[in-house]
Write an enzyme that holds these catalytic residues in place. Structure first.
Site, PDB file in Angstrom:
ATOM      1  N   HIS A 196      -5.985-100.721  77.963  1.00  0.00           N
ATOM      2  CA  HIS A 196      -4.691-100.081  77.734  1.00  0.00           C
ATOM      3  C   HIS A 196      -3.641-100.415  78.776  1.00  0.00           C
ATOM      4  CE1 HIS A 196      -7.034 -98.101  74.673  1.00  0.00           C
ATOM      5  NE2 HIS A 196      -5.905 -98.208  74.025  1.00  0.00           N
ATOM      6  N   CYS A 509      -1.792-102.494  63.370  1.00  0.00           N
ATOM      7  CA  CYS A 509      -1.098-102.231  64.632  1.00  0.00           C
ATOM      8  C   CYS A 509      -1.900-102.695  65.844  1.00  0.00           C
ATOM      9  CB  CYS A 509      -0.736-100.751  64.759  1.00  0.00           C
ATOM     10  SG  CYS A 509      -2.172 -99.684  64.733  1.00  0.00           S
TER      11      CYS A 509
HETATM   12  C1  PEP Z   1      -6.445-100.367  68.114  1.00  0.00           C
HETATM   13  O1  PEP Z   1      -7.525 -99.875  68.440  1.00  0.00           O
HETATM   14  O2  PEP Z   1      -6.325-101.489  67.583  1.00  0.00           O
HETATM   15  C2  PEP Z   1      -5.189 -99.637  68.345  1.00  0.00           C
HETATM   16  C3  PEP Z   1      -4.056-100.080  67.874  1.00  0.00           C
HETATM   17  O3  PEP Z   1      -5.237 -98.508  69.108  1.00  0.00           O
HETATM   18  P1  PEP Z   1      -5.458 -98.530  70.697  1.00  0.00           P
HETATM   19  O4  PEP Z   1      -5.290 -99.939  71.173  1.00  0.00           O
HETATM   20  O5  PEP Z   1      -4.430 -97.622  71.270  1.00  0.00           O
HETATM   21  O6  PEP Z   1      -6.853 -98.016  70.821  1.00  0.00           O
END
Ligand code: PEP
Ligand code: MG
Length: 587
Positions: A196, A509
């Site tokens: 993240h 996403c």
């Molecule tokens: C994902 O897991 O692809 C996502 C978009 O959420 P995050 O990266 O915040 O876990």
């Protein structure tokens, strides 16, 4: 010589930076057990009080700086820490130990802080557990002071010139507090493209290289370092020649950026007439402007952990309403998709870390936390309903593994909508509820999930992690983290058909949508809405305008037939090479 000055890692956020290294020392002081004589008691009590005064003063200064630069929400973390540092009951108990048990100030302070930590960790009360983060922050500061260690702050307003932060691990909490005016690059030993902190760095446009083995052993405080966040290289004390070569590369990349900017006012349509919607992923408020400027048609993923990460307390309902309204207004008339708190894994505020779990990625996280802790979830649902009145908002829940989680969420939403209506609070009657498809369980249940939800959004970062059993944050496994693996690609095809059969909107996403080749794969599989980090929107539009959808489709069909990730990459590259210069895109 050159080789020993060059380190390699994973380029997680493109761009080049040259600046002095700023090593982040997050060590917790190792406090020796030290007894004192009766004659030393007064001196130790005075030392304790002086340390507390100094820490409180320092925290007040930090609060002021952060408030000026970022606002009261961001500076709120320091209020809680100041109160805790000054807590008279706690200090009296430390003084008691110094006076009656003849312990040194640091030994007594650490003893009492540990005692409190143990008591709070076991507490069922979430608010109490949240305060652990403050306790850790205050404890570190006071102990560092008592042991004569220097303060190590990188929060806004405390750095004089440009620096490249070098750390073992850059947590999302650290990223949101860093002084972004002077932070020109980030290097860490741990971390990967989908961790993240990397996603945040990318969204904010801060060049970063992660997974750099030996970075802390080799880079010294203040040494000049040059990093290339695309190539994943770090050069310590670069020669003039090396700097010159890199500057040349930067100029070529800037020219490429100008080419991408040329499509800003053009429609996002393939040469054979297929329209693709490009949305922005927004993690922090400061990304809103960039996303709007780059023509994002709404937000496909509004991560709400920013409201929690690095903070002392959960945001109030009012704070959330204000934030959601602000974002919805910025993107009107396009929709903004709020993701409910995805806490857990590497996205817990420090306070949530207790109780520790052996497998946090498979643990108490995301929608599970929200459904178990209604006092966390209900205010967020109320905030969404209130902000959605007269605005184009929708919301989705992360890490779904069962139909029941969606049904329960809808029930809570309906209850909150009813109670708002009864109380006469202006709010939307309902808000579209989406499901993030990011576990193999959700893929296998996609037909059922399509019946109970209003839209799907695919989180390919987690879907890849859970499908391939590869920790998305583990640098050693980075080459094995392949979202274009046939095991993932086949699931992407299943999700697309379930959404089509269920007649519900579908988007992606995950980071996979930001990479030229894998974006083409998604388009070929039938995905028509991609939500990406704002800095990549224009590049993607440029690609979309260059590659016919028919080419994407045949590339995807071929990808569904081959047995491994390398073969998928190859068929994709071959299919698009007449239309795209991939080497140039990866400059
Ligand atoms: C994902 O897991 O692809 C996502 C978009 O959420 P995050 O990266 O915040 O876990
Ligand atoms: Mg996810």
């Amino acid at each position: 010589m050159t080789a020993s000055r060059t380190l390699t890692g994973i380029g997680v956020s493109p761009g080049v930076a040259i600046a002095p290294a700023r090593i982040v020392d997050a060590r917790f002081p190792d406090v020796p057990d030290r007894s004192i004589g009766a004659s030393e008691v007064e001196g130790e009590l005075a030392r304790l009080r002086a340390a507390i005064d100094a820490v409180v003063l320092h925290l007040e200064q930090l609060r002021e700086r952060v408030r000026e630069r970022a606002g009261p929400v961001e500076s709120g973390i320091f209020d809680a820490q100041i109160l805790m540092a000054k807590d008279p009951d706690f200090l009296a108990s430390v003084e008691y130990l110094i006076t009656h048990n003849n312990l040194s100030a640091e030994t007594a302070f650490e003893f009492k802080a540990l005692e409190m930590r143990v008591a709070w960790s076991g507490a069922g009360n979430l608010r109490l557990r949240e305060r652990l983060a403050d306790l850790a922050a205050v404890q570190t500061r006071v102990l560092r002071h008592l042991m004569g260690w220097s303060e190590d702050d990188l929060v806004m307003g405390t750095i004089a010139g440009p620096v490249i932060v070098v750390a073992q691990e850059i947590s999302p909490g650290l990223t949101v507090q860093l002084d972004r005016e002077h932070l020109v690059g980030m290097i860490s030993v741990e971390g990967t493209r989908t961790s993240h902190a990397a996603i945040l760095a990318h969204s904010l446009g801060i060049p970063a290289v992660m997974g750099v083995e030996g970075a802390l052993d080799r880079i010294t405080q203040g040494a000049t370092v040059m990093l290339d966040g695309r190539a994943g290289t770090v050069v310590i004390d670069p020669s003039q020649d090396e700097v010159l070569r890199t500057r040349h590369l930067v100029t070529r990349r800037q020219k490429l950026e100008l080419t991408f900017e040329g499509v800003l006012d053009q429609p996002s349509v393939t040469p054979d007439g297929c329209t693709i919607t490009l949305q922005g992923n927004v993690d922090l408020p400061e990304e809103i402007d960039l996303a709007v400027r780059h023509g994002a048609e709404g937000v496909g993923l509004l991560r709400t952990e920013f409201l929690v990460t690095g903070k002392a307390q959960l945001p109030t309902e009012e704070e959330q309403v204000a934030y959601f309204r602000r974002i919805a207004s910025a993107f009107a008339p396009h929709a903004v998709t709020i993701r409910t708190f995805d806490l857990g894994g590497d996205k817990f505020p420090a306070a949530f870390e207790a109780p520790a779990e052996a497998n946090p990625a498979l643990g108490w996280r995301s929608v599970r936390v929200c459904l178990d802790q209604e006092e966390v979830f209900r205010p967020q649902l109320r905030a969404i309903l209130r902000a959605a009145r007269g605005r184009n908002l929708r919301f989705m829940i992360p890490l779904v593994t069962s139909v029941d989680e969606v049904v329960q969420t809808r029930r809570l939403l309906q209850e909150e909508a009813r109670s708002l209506a009864e109380a006469g609070v202006p709010a939307a009657e309902s808000v579209p509820l989406g499901v993030m498809i990011e576990t193999p369980a959700a893929v296998l249940l996609a037909d059922h999930l399509a019946r109970v939800s209003d839209f799907f959004s695919v989180g390919t970062n987690d879907l890849t992690q859970y499908t391939l059993a590869v920790d998305r944050g583990n640098a050693r496994l980075a080459p094995r983290f392949t979202p274009h693996d046939p095991a993932v690609v086949r699931q992407l095809a299943t999700i697309e058909s379930a959404a089509r059969a269920g007649n519900i909107p579908l988007s992606v996403c995950g980071e996979m949508a930001s990479d030229p080749l894998t974006a083409i794969l998604l388009l070929g599989l039938g995905y028509r809405v991609l939500s990406v980090a704002p800095p990549t929107i224009l590049m993607l539009k440029w690609i979309i305008r260059a590659v016919p959808i028919a080419v994407c489709r045949s590339a995807a069909l071929a990808a569904l037939e081959v047995p491994g990730a390398a073969a998928v990459e190859q068929v994709l590259a071959e299919a698009v090479s007449p239309h795209l210069d991939l080497a140039q895109l990866r400059l």
